[in-house]
Design an enzyme around this catalytic site. Structure first.
Site, PDB file in Angstrom:
ATOM      1  N   THR A  11      17.684  20.655 -12.439  1.00  0.00           N
ATOM      2  CA  THR A  11      16.669  19.955 -11.647  1.00  0.00           C
ATOM      3  C   THR A  11      15.662  19.220 -12.522  1.00  0.00           C
ATOM      4  O   THR A  11      15.436  18.018 -12.361  1.00  0.00           O
ATOM      5  CB  THR A  11      15.930  20.962 -10.740  1.00  0.00           C
ATOM      6  OG1 THR A  11      16.881  21.589  -9.874  1.00  0.00           O
ATOM      7  CG2 THR A  11      14.883  20.254  -9.898  1.00  0.00           C
ATOM      8  N   VAL A  12      15.068  19.922 -13.481  1.00  0.00           N
ATOM      9  CA  VAL A  12      14.022  19.296 -14.293  1.00  0.00           C
ATOM     10  C   VAL A  12      14.620  18.337 -15.316  1.00  0.00           C
ATOM     11  O   VAL A  12      14.115  17.231 -15.517  1.00  0.00           O
ATOM     12  CB  VAL A  12      13.156  20.371 -14.990  1.00  0.00           C
ATOM     13  CG1 VAL A  12      12.081  19.708 -15.852  1.00  0.00           C
ATOM     14  CG2 VAL A  12      12.508  21.278 -13.958  1.00  0.00           C
ATOM     15  N   LYS A 100       8.656  28.485 -19.036  1.00  0.00           N
ATOM     16  CA  LYS A 100       7.528  29.424 -19.085  1.00  0.00           C
ATOM     17  C   LYS A 100       7.900  30.764 -19.715  1.00  0.00           C
ATOM     18  O   LYS A 100       7.090  31.369 -20.404  1.00  0.00           O
ATOM     19  CB  LYS A 100       6.950  29.627 -17.684  1.00  0.00           C
ATOM     20  CG  LYS A 100       7.915  30.258 -16.691  1.00  0.00           C
ATOM     21  CD  LYS A 100       7.419  30.159 -15.273  1.00  0.00           C
ATOM     22  CE  LYS A 100       7.568  28.770 -14.712  1.00  0.00           C
ATOM     23  NZ  LYS A 100       8.954  28.366 -14.407  1.00  0.00           N
ATOM     24  N   GLU A 124       3.278  21.539 -21.281  1.00  0.00           N
ATOM     25  CA  GLU A 124       2.397  21.308 -20.130  1.00  0.00           C
ATOM     26  C   GLU A 124       3.042  21.757 -18.825  1.00  0.00           C
ATOM     27  O   GLU A 124       2.399  22.360 -17.963  1.00  0.00           O
ATOM     28  CB  GLU A 124       2.039  19.823 -20.045  1.00  0.00           C
ATOM     29  CG  GLU A 124       1.085  19.478 -18.921  1.00  0.00           C
ATOM     30  CD  GLU A 124      -0.284  20.121 -19.088  1.00  0.00           C
ATOM     31  OE1 GLU A 124      -0.600  21.048 -18.319  1.00  0.00           O
ATOM     32  OE2 GLU A 124      -1.022  19.717 -20.003  1.00  0.00           O
ATOM     33  N   GLY A 129       3.508  23.033 -13.464  1.00  0.00           N
ATOM     34  CA  GLY A 129       4.497  22.053 -13.007  1.00  0.00           C
ATOM     35  C   GLY A 129       3.964  20.657 -13.257  1.00  0.00           C
ATOM     36  O   GLY A 129       3.712  20.269 -14.392  1.00  0.00           O
ATOM     37  N   GLU A 185      14.881  30.755  -4.931  1.00  0.00           N
ATOM     38  CA  GLU A 185      16.280  30.949  -5.306  1.00  0.00           C
ATOM     39  C   GLU A 185      17.023  31.670  -4.187  1.00  0.00           C
ATOM     40  O   GLU A 185      16.505  32.626  -3.596  1.00  0.00           O
ATOM     41  CB  GLU A 185      16.376  31.779  -6.588  1.00  0.00           C
ATOM     42  CG  GLU A 185      15.852  31.080  -7.829  1.00  0.00           C
ATOM     43  CD  GLU A 185      16.776  29.977  -8.313  1.00  0.00           C
ATOM     44  OE1 GLU A 185      17.958  29.983  -7.921  1.00  0.00           O
ATOM     45  OE2 GLU A 185      16.313  29.112  -9.069  1.00  0.00           O
ATOM     46  N   ASP A 197       7.146  35.197 -12.255  1.00  0.00           N
ATOM     47  CA  ASP A 197       6.880  33.805 -12.610  1.00  0.00           C
ATOM     48  C   ASP A 197       5.391  33.585 -12.856  1.00  0.00           C
ATOM     49  O   ASP A 197       4.991  33.006 -13.876  1.00  0.00           O
ATOM     50  CB  ASP A 197       7.374  32.888 -11.479  1.00  0.00           C
ATOM     51  CG  ASP A 197       6.997  31.431 -11.693  1.00  0.00           C
ATOM     52  OD1 ASP A 197       7.712  30.740 -12.438  1.00  0.00           O
ATOM     53  OD2 ASP A 197       5.992  30.985 -11.107  1.00  0.00           O
ATOM     54  N   LYS A 201       3.069  32.690 -16.460  1.00  0.00           N
ATOM     55  CA  LYS A 201       2.117  31.584 -16.518  1.00  0.00           C
ATOM     56  C   LYS A 201       0.724  32.055 -16.934  1.00  0.00           C
ATOM     57  O   LYS A 201       0.076  31.426 -17.774  1.00  0.00           O
ATOM     58  CB  LYS A 201       2.072  30.873 -15.168  1.00  0.00           C
ATOM     59  CG  LYS A 201       3.367  30.147 -14.827  1.00  0.00           C
ATOM     60  CD  LYS A 201       3.369  29.605 -13.410  1.00  0.00           C
ATOM     61  CE  LYS A 201       4.647  28.846 -13.118  1.00  0.00           C
ATOM     62  NZ  LYS A 201       4.715  28.371 -11.714  1.00  0.00           N
TER      63      LYS A 201
END
Length: 411
Positions: A11-12, A100, A124, A129, A185, A197, A201
């Site tokens: 995706t990214v 991350k 970043e 995000g 997910e 998650d 962060k």
């Protein structure tokens, strides 16, 4: 001409390629030279892709090409990403990542490698995000001593909690919708809903504030699985909403406390109005006071835009960025980074009568009664008192199902 490589075309990674193609002129102008993708590393078959000629199967192809100056890592996890990134930095190539887990676990080591080899390690997109937070903290807030960071840093759980409030949905129904929309997910949503998650962060932000590595395993972490419709309604009656809050505090003596937990957020608090997939991070500085960073915390193109901004920064500034973006290595501490400060709490107890709950917890009030127990608001308690109360509840045949700290009305 600046040549870059992309590791991972999910995706990214595909978003980074799309941003670089669609906004090529603007990116090149800001970088001061044309920026072009030369390689894309991914083991899957992309023979039908329009850019099929760019795909390679081995990291060595990239490492052996002196034209590649910046590597974008979007593989995720650490099994492959960490050794690949380490090799790229050791070869003097800058790395920009959205990973991350890798930054939270190996950040100090990779930052030191970047400084040592005259390149940049930028991340970043790993926290907000598409919402800038890393760069403002180490550049724009450089004149401030930051004492506290707290915020909503997981868009999936924030979307789910918003659905539970606005549409009276259960946790299970809200999760199903989040999965259908691609926010959670399908196979294993536990990183989001169990708080891991968000933990990674806040570990990254804590490391920046403290100046040394803070590890996720030292941060107490609870997710939102235990939240019920009854809790959501009880919170509403108390003038609050429930949000998954990641936070850290730096004491005047240098002590660090951090956590990830669902909290009662009063409507007057700035974080209460952050809904859906949006994130918000509040930073307290001694000179500036409170500043809030707000925006989309996930999504293909928002996240990719943050990665591409790092690519531009790496090309323009290289290792100079690490004059301010840096933290020292440190060993994990024994135990957890808990906060001893007393606070107000909401507790849901099953198996005993409200009168017994009141007798155990002391000064407070019953906010919800059910056939199997009650919810009780404790005006003031610390973790030691809560643990002792839970022991007493169990001794008389009950059990504590949920504990939510209430944030102050002003963040």
């Amino acid at each position: 001409m600046a040549k870059i490589a992309i590791l991972g075309f999910g995706t990214v990674g595909s978003g980074v390629y799309e941003v670089l193609c669609r906004n090529a002129a603007g990116v090149s102008r800001r970088a001061g030279e044309p920026v072009e993708v030369k390689y894309i590393l991914d083991p899957k078959d992309f023979s039908g892709h329009p850019a099929a000629n760019l795909f390679v199967k081995s990291i060595d192809t990239i490492l052996q090409d002196p034209e590649v100056r910046v590597v974008v890592e979007t593989i995720g996890g650490t099994r492959f990403a960490y050794p690949y990134v380490k090799a790229c930095l050791e070869s003097g190539r800058s790395v920009c990542t959205s990973n991350k887990e890798m930054v939270a676990t190996y950040g100090a080591e990779l930052l030191a490698l970047a400084k040592e080899h005259g390149c940049a390690f930028l991340f970043e997109a790993s926290v907000g995000g598409g919402t800038p937070i890393i760069t403002p903290m180490h550049q724009c807030l450089a004149a401030n001593v930051i004492s506290q960071v707290q915020g909503i840093v997981n868009g999936t759980t924030n979307f789910m909690l918003t659905k539970m409030v606005q549409e009276n949905l259960s946790f299970e129904d809200a999760l199903r919708i989040a999965q259908e929309l691609g926010y959670a997910e399908t196979k294993d949503p536990s990183d989001d809903v169990d708080g891991r998650d968000a933990c990674r962060k806040i570990a990254i932000l804590s490391s920046m504030v403290c100046g040394h590595q803070i590890y996720p395993q030292n941060i107490p972490t609870r997710g939102i699985r235990a939240i019920t419709i009854g809790d959501v309604k009880a919170a509403q009656r108390m003038g609050c909403v429930i949000k998954l809050i990641a936070w850290m505090k730096l004491g005047k003596d240098g002590s660090v406390a951090a956590g990830v937990e669902p909290c009662l957020v009063p409507r007057a608090n700035q974080l209460a109005s952050v809904d859906d997939v949006f994130n918000a991070v509040l930073v307290k500085g001694d000179m500036l006071g409170d500043v809030v960073f707000y925006g989309k915390g996930a999504g293909k193109l928002p996240t990719a835009s943050a990665v591409v901004a790092d690519v531009v920064d790496a090309l323009k500034n290289g290792s100079k960025v690490h004059d301010s973006l840096f933290w020292q290595p440190a060993e994990p501490v024994d135990g957890m980074l808990t906060d001893p400060t007393p606070a107000a709490y909401y507790v849901r107890v099953a198996g005993i009568a409200p009168a017994v709950v009141e007798a155990i917890y002391g000064y407070g009030k019953v906010v919800d009664e059910r056939y199997d127990g009650c919810s009780y608001f404790v005006e003031r308690a610390d973790e030691k008192a809560l643990a002792e109360a839970a022991r007493k509840v169990e001794a008389v045949g009950g059990s504590v199902k949920l504990v939510l700290k209430r944030l102050p009305e002003e963040a």
